[in-house]
Design an enzyme around this catalytic site. Structure first.
Site: not given
Ligand code: NI
Length: 171
Positions: A47, A52, A100-101, A142-143, A146
């Site tokens: 995701g 981000q 997480c990226l 999670h997404e 953000h």
């Molecule tokens: Ni993330």
């Protein structure tokens, strides 16, 4: 196709509360979603949230086919979710490992609601309302975190369960 750089933990944009999307189905919005898809695919993510890549809007995408980063994970449908609202359908939370990226190479054990309903809009402004559980519910939580400037380490209860992937692989 445009792969955009993913901001990493420490960048103040990742701590901001993102703004609601007010116009749907515009070339700007569709282009942003395309860039997010390209970036998520290039980085093998489950995701990605707009903040981000430095865009402070309440927009996330997610979807898992068979992801090499999550070989055990069940598939999650490809979704664009805008202005999301999450409701926990029961109080039970479960721990699961998340990456997480924006924190490459790291992983943490994070409690999340097991069963949720989420609503919001797709890219065209059509309403979405879906019930999800387990991994699907985890990805959404999670997404959406953000969008409120929350990175998963803030959710970890026991910081001993926060580690580099490479070290965990040796266990
Ligand atoms: Ni993330």
């Amino acid at each position: 196709m445009a792969i955009r750089p993913v901001l990493r933990m420490g960048n103040p944009l990742l701590l901001q509360c993102a703004e609601e999307v007010t116009e749907f189905n515009t070339p700007e919005l569709l282009g942003l979603i395309k860039d997010m898809r390209d970036t998520m695919q290039a980085e093998d993510g489950a995701g990605l949230a707009a903040p981000q890549i430095g865009v402070s809007l309440r927009l996330v995408i997610f979807g898992v086919d068979q992801n090499p980063r999550y070989p055990e994970a069940p598939a999650v449908p490809e979704t664009v979710l805008i202005n999301p609202v999450i409701t926990a359908l029961e109080d039970t939370m479960a721990d699961g490992w998340e990456g997480c990226l924006s924190l490459p190479g790291l992983r943490g054990l994070v409690p999340r609601y097991q069963h949720i309903r989420y609503s919001g809009f797709d890219a065209l402004g059509q309403p979405i309302e879906i019930e999800a559980s387990d991994f699907h519910a985890r990805v959404v939580q999670h997404e959406c975190d953000h969008l409120d400037g929350i990175l998963y380490p803030r959710r970890i209860k026991d910081l001993r369960q926060f580690a580099y992937n490479e070290e965990l692989l040796q266990l």
